[in-house]
Design an enzyme around this catalytic site. Structure first.
Site, short mmCIF file in Angstrom:
data_model
loop_
_atom_site.label_atom_id
_atom_site.label_comp_id
_atom_site.label_asym_id
_atom_site.label_seq_id
_atom_site.Cartn_x
_atom_site.Cartn_y
_atom_site.Cartn_z
N SER A 1 71.64 -60.53 26.18
CA SER A 1 70.49 -61.05 26.93
C SER A 1 70.51 -60.60 28.39
O SER A 1 69.46 -60.42 29.00
CB SER A 1 70.45 -62.58 26.85
OG SER A 1 70.33 -62.98 25.51
N LYS B 1 76.31 -70.78 32.73
CA LYS B 1 75.08 -69.98 32.85
C LYS B 1 73.94 -70.75 33.49
O LYS B 1 73.78 -71.95 33.26
CB LYS B 1 74.63 -69.51 31.46
CG LYS B 1 75.55 -68.46 30.88
CD LYS B 1 75.03 -67.94 29.55
CE LYS B 1 75.91 -66.80 29.05
NZ LYS B 1 75.52 -66.36 27.70
N HIS C 1 69.95 -61.22 18.08
CA HIS C 1 70.07 -62.62 17.64
C HIS C 1 69.30 -62.84 16.34
O HIS C 1 69.78 -63.49 15.41
CB HIS C 1 69.50 -63.57 18.70
CG HIS C 1 70.31 -63.67 19.97
ND1 HIS C 1 69.77 -63.50 21.21
CD2 HIS C 1 71.63 -63.94 20.18
CE1 HIS C 1 70.71 -63.66 22.14
NE2 HIS C 1 71.84 -63.92 21.54
N ARG D 1 79.75 -58.54 18.09
CA ARG D 1 79.17 -57.20 18.26
C ARG D 1 80.25 -56.14 18.45
O ARG D 1 80.15 -55.03 17.98
CB ARG D 1 78.22 -57.17 19.46
CG ARG D 1 76.97 -58.00 19.25
CD ARG D 1 76.37 -58.39 20.56
NE ARG D 1 77.32 -59.20 21.30
CZ ARG D 1 77.22 -59.51 22.58
NH1 ARG D 1 76.19 -59.05 23.26
NH2 ARG D 1 78.11 -60.26 23.18
N1 COA Z 1 72.57 -59.79 19.75
C1 COA Z 1 72.36 -59.71 21.05
N2 COA Z 1 73.06 -60.41 21.95
C2 COA Z 1 74.01 -61.23 21.50
C3 COA Z 1 74.28 -61.37 20.14
C4 COA Z 1 73.52 -60.60 19.24
N3 COA Z 1 73.71 -60.65 17.93
N4 COA Z 1 75.29 -62.25 20.00
C5 COA Z 1 75.62 -62.65 21.22
N5 COA Z 1 74.85 -62.02 22.13
C6 COA Z 1 74.94 -62.11 23.58
C7 COA Z 1 74.04 -63.12 24.16
O1 COA Z 1 72.78 -62.56 24.44
C8 COA Z 1 74.78 -63.50 25.42
O2 COA Z 1 74.51 -62.54 26.41
P1 COA Z 1 74.52 -62.88 27.95
O3 COA Z 1 75.87 -63.47 28.25
O4 COA Z 1 74.29 -61.55 28.53
O5 COA Z 1 73.41 -63.86 28.22
C9 COA Z 1 76.23 -63.37 25.00
O6 COA Z 1 76.24 -62.47 23.93
C10 COA Z 1 76.84 -64.62 24.46
O7 COA Z 1 75.89 -65.59 24.49
P2 COA Z 1 75.37 -66.53 23.36
O8 COA Z 1 75.56 -66.01 22.00
O9 COA Z 1 74.00 -66.98 23.76
O10 COA Z 1 76.37 -67.61 23.52
P3 COA Z 1 76.75 -68.30 24.82
O11 COA Z 1 78.06 -67.79 25.21
O12 COA Z 1 75.70 -68.28 25.85
O13 COA Z 1 76.80 -69.74 24.20
C11 COA Z 1 77.65 -71.79 23.55
C12 COA Z 1 77.95 -70.41 24.13
C13 COA Z 1 76.36 -72.36 24.10
C14 COA Z 1 77.56 -71.69 22.04
C15 COA Z 1 78.85 -72.64 23.97
O14 COA Z 1 78.92 -72.68 25.39
C16 COA Z 1 78.75 -74.06 23.44
O15 COA Z 1 79.10 -74.30 22.32
N6 COA Z 1 78.26 -74.98 24.28
C17 COA Z 1 78.15 -76.39 23.92
C18 COA Z 1 79.24 -77.20 24.60
C19 COA Z 1 80.53 -77.05 23.85
O16 COA Z 1 80.68 -77.45 22.72
N7 COA Z 1 81.52 -76.46 24.55
C20 COA Z 1 82.81 -76.21 23.99
C21 COA Z 1 82.80 -74.88 23.31
S1 COA Z 1 84.38 -74.49 22.67
#
Ligand code: COA
Length: 161
Positions: free
Chosen positions: A128, A41, A17, A90
């Site tokens: 994560s 989550k 990240h 990724r």
């Molecule tokens: N390095 C390491 N891990 C990474 C990464 C990187 N560069 N990029 C993504 N990841 C991982 C994260 O650790 C996470 O892992 P996990 O699932 O094992 O915990 C996974 O990839 C994706 O997670 P993250 O990047 O944290 O995004 P998310 O999917 O948890 O978040 C939101 C999604 C919060 C952005 C999305 O739900 C959102 O926008 N929510 C707000 C409400 C909304 O607008 N909803 C409509 C969306 S269309």
């Protein structure tokens, strides 16, 4: 002033990240690392703790701010006058989910472009969940997370055992 929002759950923030934050900062004047809610989550760290940790991780990085938001990401990006939403890609396995989110966000906020950045190949396998799993079963996660996260996870492990 080109502002980008980099949203995620950050449970916890990893070196992958952080790599994306740094890369985003090379393109945008300001990067807002946004703790947003992924309804699917149940995070290990509560929101306040994740906020503090992300703040500690980006401390000293000029032009990087940290915030949280409980509603739609598209609304937040528009309210803040952001021109872009940054997401890390990724591997090809990320694509379907990211594509879907990008299209929905484009419909909700047509002026905000989703931009995908590729982390260093060193972190291309990392997420994560892997860090949390290593933590849960006593594996070594110290080289996968920023120092502040390592300390917080070590502390949590000591108090949990
Ligand atoms: N390095 C390491 N891990 C990474 C990464 C990187 N560069 N990029 C993504 N990841 C991982 C994260 O650790 C996470 O892992 P996990 O699932 O094992 O915990 C996974 O990839 C994706 O997670 P993250 O990047 O944290 O995004 P998310 O999917 O948890 O978040 C939101 C999604 C919060 C952005 C999305 O739900 C959102 O926008 N929510 C707000 C409400 C909304 O607008 N909803 C409509 C969306 S269309």
């Amino acid at each position: 002033m080109r502002r980008a929002v980099y949203p995620g759950t950050f449970d916890p923030m990893t070196l992958g990240h952080l790599d994306i934050v740094r890369r985003a900062r090379q393109t945008f004047d300001e990067v807002v690392v946004l703790l947003a809610v992924n309804a699917d989550k149940t995070p290990l760290f509560p929101l306040e703790a994740r906020l503090q940790l992300v703040r500690a991780c980006v401390e000293g990085l000029d032009g990087v701010v940290v915030d949280s938001h409980e509603g739609l990401l598209a609304d937040y990006a528009q309210q803040k006058g952001a021109t872009a939403i940054v997401r890390g890609l990724r591997a090809i396995s990320d694509f379907d989910y990211e594509f879907q989110m990008a299209i929905v966000n484009r419909k909700l906020a047509p002026g905000v472009e989703t931009v995908f950045l590729m982390p260093s190949e060193e972190w291309s396998y990392l997420n994560s969940s892997i860090v949390r799993e290593l933590w849960r079963f006593g594996g070594d996660y110290s080289r996968l997370v920023p120092e502040a996260v390592r300390r917080a996870m070590d502390h949590l492990q000591r108090t949990a055992s």
